[in-house]
Design a protein around this motif. Sequence first.
Motif, PDB file in Angstrom:
ATOM      1  N   THR A  40       0.832  -1.204   0.000  1.00 26.84           N
ATOM      2  CA  THR A  40       0.000   0.000   0.000  1.00 26.84           C
ATOM      3  C   THR A  40       0.869   1.257   0.000  1.00 26.84           C
ATOM      4  O   THR A  40       0.615   2.202  -0.754  1.00 26.84           O
ATOM      5  N   GLN A  43       2.715   1.601  -3.473  1.00 30.41           N
ATOM      6  CA  GLN A  43       1.831   2.034  -4.547  1.00 30.41           C
ATOM      7  C   GLN A  43       1.461   3.505  -4.411  1.00 30.41           C
ATOM      8  O   GLN A  43       1.272   4.187  -5.418  1.00 30.41           O
ATOM      9  N   GLN A  48       3.388   8.100 -12.383  1.00 32.04           N
ATOM     10  CA  GLN A  48       3.008   7.656 -13.715  1.00 32.04           C
ATOM     11  C   GLN A  48       4.285   7.570 -14.547  1.00 32.04           C
ATOM     12  O   GLN A  48       5.204   8.355 -14.355  1.00 32.04           O
ATOM     13  N   TYR A  76      10.044   0.471  -4.865  1.00 25.65           N
ATOM     14  CA  TYR A  76       9.633  -0.808  -4.287  1.00 25.65           C
ATOM     15  C   TYR A  76      10.748  -1.477  -3.488  1.00 25.65           C
ATOM     16  O   TYR A  76      10.474  -2.177  -2.498  1.00 25.65           O
ATOM     17  N   TYR A 145       4.935  -5.344 -18.358  1.00 25.17           N
ATOM     18  CA  TYR A 145       3.541  -5.276 -17.954  1.00 25.17           C
ATOM     19  C   TYR A 145       3.243  -5.985 -16.641  1.00 25.17           C
ATOM     20  O   TYR A 145       2.344  -5.564 -15.904  1.00 25.17           O
ATOM     21  N   LEU A 148       4.188  -3.349 -14.065  1.00 31.08           N
ATOM     22  CA  LEU A 148       3.150  -2.318 -13.991  1.00 31.08           C
ATOM     23  C   LEU A 148       1.925  -2.832 -13.240  1.00 31.08           C
ATOM     24  O   LEU A 148       1.337  -2.109 -12.419  1.00 31.08           O
ATOM     25  N   LEU A 149       1.530  -4.075 -13.491  1.00 33.61           N
ATOM     26  CA  LEU A 149       0.342  -4.633 -12.849  1.00 33.61           C
ATOM     27  C   LEU A 149       0.559  -4.868 -11.356  1.00 33.61           C
ATOM     28  O   LEU A 149      -0.322  -4.585 -10.539  1.00 33.61           O
ATOM     29  N   PHE A 151       2.475  -3.350  -9.206  1.00 36.80           N
ATOM     30  CA  PHE A 151       2.498  -2.138  -8.386  1.00 36.80           C
ATOM     31  C   PHE A 151       1.474  -1.093  -8.828  1.00 36.80           C
ATOM     32  O   PHE A 151       1.511   0.044  -8.371  1.00 36.80           O
ATOM     33  N   ASN A 152       0.539  -1.510  -9.697  1.00 38.35           N
ATOM     34  CA  ASN A 152      -0.553  -0.634 -10.127  1.00 38.35           C
ATOM     35  C   ASN A 152      -0.021   0.696 -10.676  1.00 38.35           C
ATOM     36  O   ASN A 152      -0.500   1.777 -10.315  1.00 38.35           O
ATOM     37  N   VAL A 153       0.968   0.596 -11.549  1.00 39.89           N
ATOM     38  CA  VAL A 153       1.594   1.783 -12.138  1.00 39.89           C
ATOM     39  C   VAL A 153       0.867   2.163 -13.422  1.00 39.89           C
ATOM     40  O   VAL A 153       0.618   1.309 -14.281  1.00 39.89           O
ATOM     41  N   ALA A 154       0.535   3.433 -13.545  1.00 38.31           N
ATOM     42  CA  ALA A 154      -0.161   3.915 -14.739  1.00 38.31           C
ATOM     43  C   ALA A 154       0.847   4.498 -15.731  1.00 38.31           C
ATOM     44  O   ALA A 154       1.888   5.023 -15.346  1.00 38.31           O
TER      45      ALA A 154
END
Length: 228
Positions: A40, A43, A48, A76, A145, A148-149, A151-154
């Motif tokens: 948490t 993230q 971005q 991270y 990808y 990115l997924l 760590f919920n990176v946009a």
Amino acid sequence: MIERAARDPAVDLDRMERLFAMRERMVAREAETAFQAAMTAAQAEMPQVLRDAENSHTKSAYARLETIAKAVTPIYTRHGFALSFGTDASPVEGHYRLTCEVTHAAGHRRTVHADLPSDTAGAKGGANKTAVQGFGSTMSYGRRYLTLLIFNVALTNEDNDGNDYGDPPCIGAQQVEQIEALVRETGANLAKFLGIFRVETVAAIPVGRYGEAMSILRERQQARGGAR
């Protein structure tokens, strides 16, 4: 409690095994709780990432693996995470399975995977790579990808289809305050620091390079702390 039980000759082996199993479950829950809390926090700091390259076949933009790594790895790892990529047999014909083990310093781990088609054909279906080149390209795509997924990176400019990007968005007010505070704390040369990003003010730093900026300043902070 386990220590006391171990000293008691009247305690039977079954009870000791149950006590050890209970202790293992407690430790595992604590490690999982620490993992979730760290995820948490990590993230919340993720920037971005700018799509800084173009696929010559599809004419669409994407973020390079090294760009993603530069932006998110310092964050991270600071929160105790490590990523370990590997492969496994895919149940889908003509696909590779890429795996990623996400480990945390507290001891908890989580494994995720993606089944990816071999990248040996262009947009029109014609072969454009050898099998070895296709494997390398597929693994690079998958690592980008999955990272990115996890760590919920946009990605910035997500809906522009690679046609018109304009100037990349800049960092927000809170991020400006964090960077300026670290610049003051570390005694960094502001002009030299801004020169790295080719901007004239902290507020003009692209949001996709926020992680890089913080990493530079935190390394300086740690160096100054060690020097003392």
